[in-house]
Scaffold this active site. Structure first.
Site, PDB file in Angstrom:
ATOM      1  N   GLY A   1       0.915   2.339   0.151  1.00 28.99           N
ATOM      2  CA  GLY A   1       1.656   1.570   1.038  1.00 28.99           C
ATOM      3  C   GLY A   1       2.636   2.587   1.532  1.00 28.99           C
ATOM      4  O   GLY A   1       3.277   3.657   0.766  1.00 28.99           O
ATOM      5  N   LYS A   2       2.898   2.609   2.890  1.00 29.20           N
ATOM      6  CA  LYS A   2       3.645   3.522   3.512  1.00 29.20           C
ATOM      7  C   LYS A   2       4.927   3.752   3.101  1.00 29.20           C
ATOM      8  O   LYS A   2       5.756   4.890   2.736  1.00 29.20           O
ATOM      9  CB  LYS A   2       3.455   3.600   5.126  1.00 29.20           C
ATOM     10  CG  LYS A   2       2.350   3.678   5.648  1.00 29.20           C
ATOM     11  CD  LYS A   2       2.217   3.686   7.113  1.00 29.20           C
ATOM     12  CE  LYS A   2       0.552   3.666   7.677  1.00 29.20           C
ATOM     13  NZ  LYS A   2      -0.372   4.640   6.992  1.00 29.20           N
ATOM     14  N   GLY A   3       5.954   2.591   3.095  1.00 32.91           N
ATOM     15  CA  GLY A   3       6.968   2.508   2.272  1.00 32.91           C
ATOM     16  C   GLY A   3       7.006   3.165   0.972  1.00 32.91           C
ATOM     17  O   GLY A   3       7.834   3.951   0.853  1.00 32.91           O
TER      18      GLY A   3
ATOM     19  N   ASN B   1       5.070   4.973  -0.692  1.00 32.88           N
ATOM     20  CA  ASN B   1       4.691   6.506  -0.796  1.00 32.88           C
ATOM     21  C   ASN B   1       5.821   7.348  -0.426  1.00 32.88           C
ATOM     22  O   ASN B   1       6.133   8.389  -1.030  1.00 32.88           O
ATOM     23  CB  ASN B   1       3.407   6.634   0.370  1.00 32.88           C
ATOM     24  CG  ASN B   1       2.096   6.078  -0.048  1.00 32.88           C
ATOM     25  OD1 ASN B   1       2.031   5.615  -0.984  1.00 32.88           O
ATOM     26  ND2 ASN B   1       1.081   5.969   0.724  1.00 32.88           N
TER      27      ASN B   1
ATOM     28  N   LYS C   1      -1.052  21.459  11.775  1.00 34.17           N
ATOM     29  CA  LYS C   1      -0.712  22.281  12.359  1.00 34.17           C
ATOM     30  C   LYS C   1       0.750  22.256  12.460  1.00 34.17           C
ATOM     31  O   LYS C   1       1.553  22.986  13.237  1.00 34.17           O
ATOM     32  CB  LYS C   1      -0.918  21.970  14.124  1.00 34.17           C
ATOM     33  CG  LYS C   1      -2.545  22.037  14.453  1.00 34.17           C
ATOM     34  CD  LYS C   1      -2.846  21.967  16.045  1.00 34.17           C
ATOM     35  CE  LYS C   1      -2.983  20.528  16.357  1.00 34.17           C
ATOM     36  NZ  LYS C   1      -3.733  19.281  15.551  1.00 34.17           N
TER      37      LYS C   1
ATOM     38  N   ASP D   1      -8.061  15.907   0.678  1.00 29.70           N
ATOM     39  CA  ASP D   1      -7.810  14.277   1.086  1.00 29.70           C
ATOM     40  C   ASP D   1      -6.231  14.306   1.883  1.00 29.70           C
ATOM     41  O   ASP D   1      -5.254  14.583   1.412  1.00 29.70           O
ATOM     42  CB  ASP D   1      -7.408  13.573  -0.290  1.00 29.70           C
ATOM     43  CG  ASP D   1      -7.351  11.814  -0.012  1.00 29.70           C
ATOM     44  OD1 ASP D   1      -7.015  11.566   1.113  1.00 29.70           O
ATOM     45  OD2 ASP D   1      -7.403  11.500  -1.130  1.00 29.70           O
TER      46      ASP D   1
ATOM     47  N   GLY E   1       1.444  12.180   5.854  1.00 32.35           N
ATOM     48  CA  GLY E   1       2.533  11.813   6.744  1.00 32.35           C
ATOM     49  C   GLY E   1       3.669  11.435   5.860  1.00 32.35           C
ATOM     50  O   GLY E   1       5.012  11.575   6.042  1.00 32.35           O
ATOM     51  N   ASP E   2       3.462  10.533   4.802  1.00 30.35           N
ATOM     52  CA  ASP E   2       4.562   9.675   4.019  1.00 30.35           C
ATOM     53  C   ASP E   2       5.115  10.761   3.290  1.00 30.35           C
ATOM     54  O   ASP E   2       6.295  10.793   2.839  1.00 30.35           O
ATOM     55  CB  ASP E   2       3.832   8.831   3.074  1.00 30.35           C
ATOM     56  CG  ASP E   2       3.129   7.461   3.940  1.00 30.35           C
ATOM     57  OD1 ASP E   2       3.561   7.365   5.022  1.00 30.35           O
ATOM     58  OD2 ASP E   2       2.257   7.078   3.491  1.00 30.35           O
TER      59      ASP E   2
ATOM     60  N   GLY F   1      -5.614  11.662  -3.455  1.00 31.05           N
ATOM     61  CA  GLY F   1      -4.748  10.712  -3.908  1.00 31.05           C
ATOM     62  C   GLY F   1      -3.684  10.403  -2.805  1.00 31.05           C
ATOM     63  O   GLY F   1      -3.718  11.656  -1.868  1.00 31.05           O
TER      64      GLY F   1
HETATM   65  O1  RIB Z   1      -0.235   6.317   4.936  1.00 30.77           O
HETATM   66  C1  RIB Z   1      -1.064   6.071   3.880  1.00 30.77           C
HETATM   67  C2  RIB Z   1      -1.079   4.661   3.271  1.00 30.77           C
HETATM   68  O2  RIB Z   1      -1.393   3.790   4.457  1.00 30.77           O
HETATM   69  C3  RIB Z   1      -1.788   4.297   1.977  1.00 30.77           C
HETATM   70  O3  RIB Z   1      -1.445   4.603   0.998  1.00 30.77           O
HETATM   71  C4  RIB Z   1      -2.320   2.917   2.528  1.00 30.77           C
HETATM   72  O4  RIB Z   1      -1.792   1.898   1.477  1.00 30.77           O
HETATM   73  C5  RIB Z   1      -1.643   2.339   4.048  1.00 30.77           C
HETATM   74  O5  RIB Z   1      -0.402   1.916   3.890  1.00 30.77           O
END
Ligand code: RIB
Length: 304
Positions: free
Chosen positions: A38-40, A42, A224, A246, A251-252, A287
């Site tokens: 989940g982005k939040g 993470n 980059k 991976d 980005g998170d 991961g």
């Molecule tokens: O940015 C990566 C995330 O996007 C993953 O962890 C996935 O849950 C999606 O929300």
């Protein structure tokens, strides 16, 4: 300074595959795992792993994934008092395919994330007032994102908005109320309807948003590095070359590291430089959250 992340929590179901199956084709994956995502979540976990004091405002389902997510936040020493468990709803699930190049594709079922309403957010207002920065993404309802932006503005709390996944209906007027706007190239292209194939095109697309009144735009460019544009500022921050396995959640991790260092130092450029290296280190491991370094691990990489 405490950081509030208002955003999504998912369970990631990840298959590693040499070649994406065509329509109607069945292919065997080479590897598989489930993980917290989940982005939040993470971004919050990355900041917490680096030592930040993090309040997580999110919604999970009353299922085993939700329980696991809550335990995961606690293990990472986060404030979970505003993790809402929503009855009768599934926790968000992201089905992810990672190709041999490290490139990923994500299919998202939002589940409980869609239940993080402005009303639930309002219940967290007293806690949010103690935070020095609010971090937002777009895996929760847009109306909640807008309510958070208005609340933060009223209370003079700086905001970082990561417009991911890119939602065309995102109000640029609302984005202008944020201090930091952090898309990747693809999201920038979708939001501006402009080409982003080259550095010059990325700059032109970001400049079109600056012209509309956005403040600090930080475009993450994958291998980059990153580009920071603001009025009278144009800084390109390259990153080092690594063997990517991976890129999911890179980005998170950039955002988690950026907000951790920025809230400590107030130095935007130094925070971008660290965040670029932190994200680079994350792509060398499989991961999402599992690939995020602790403060000690990162210091070794950063100073090498
Ligand atoms: O940015 C990566 C995330 O996007 C993953 O962890 C996935 O849950 C999606 O929300």
């Amino acid at each position: 300074m405490k950081i509030a992340v208002i955003g999504s929590t998912n369970i990631d179901v990840v298959s590693y595959i040499d070649k994406i199956p065509a329509g109607g084709e069945t292919r065997a994956a080479q590897n598989f795992h489930t993980a917290h995502g989940g982005k939040g979540a993470n971004q919050a976990v990355a900041a917490a792993k680096l030592g930040a004091d993090v309040l997580m405002v999110t919604a999970v389902g009353d299922d085993m994934f939700g329980k696991g997510a809550l335990e995961n936040f606690k293990r990472n020493n986060m404030d979970t008092s505003r993790v809402n468990v929503v009855e009768g709803v599934a926790t968000g699930v992201a089905t992810i395919i990672v190709e041999a190049s490290g490139q990923n594709r994500i299919l998202l079922y939002k589940g409980a994330n869609d239940k993080l309403t402005p009303e639930l957010l309002a219940q967290a207002e007293d806690d949010l007032k103690n935070c020095g920065l609010i971090v937002l993404q777009l895996e929760i309802p847009l109306e909640t994102v807008y309510a958070a932006i208005d609340f933060a503005n009223e209370n003079k709390i700086p905001i970082l908005l990561n417009p991911a996944p890119a939602v065309k209906e995102l109000s640029i007027e609302m984005a202008c109320k944020c201090d930091f706007f952090v898309p990747n190239e693809t999201e920038l292209g979708i939001l501006t309807d402009m080409p982003v194939g080259s550095r010059e095109e990325v700059k032109a697309a970001a400049a079109s948003l600056l012209a509309k009144g956005l403040k600090n735009i930080i475009v993450t460019l994958g291998s980059k590095g990153a580009l920071w544009l603001a009025n009278d500022i144009e800084e390109y921050v390259p990153t080092r070359k690594v063997q990517a396995v991976d890129s999911t959640g890179a980005g998170d991790s950039f955002i988690g590291c950026f907000v951790e260092h920025y809230t400590e130092s107030g130095d935007i450029l130094a925070s971008i430089k660290r965040a670029s290296q932190y994200a680079t280190l994350s792509v060398t491991k499989k991961g999402t959250q599992d690939s995020y370094a602790t403060a000690d691990e990162f210091e070794k990489f950063f100073s090498a």
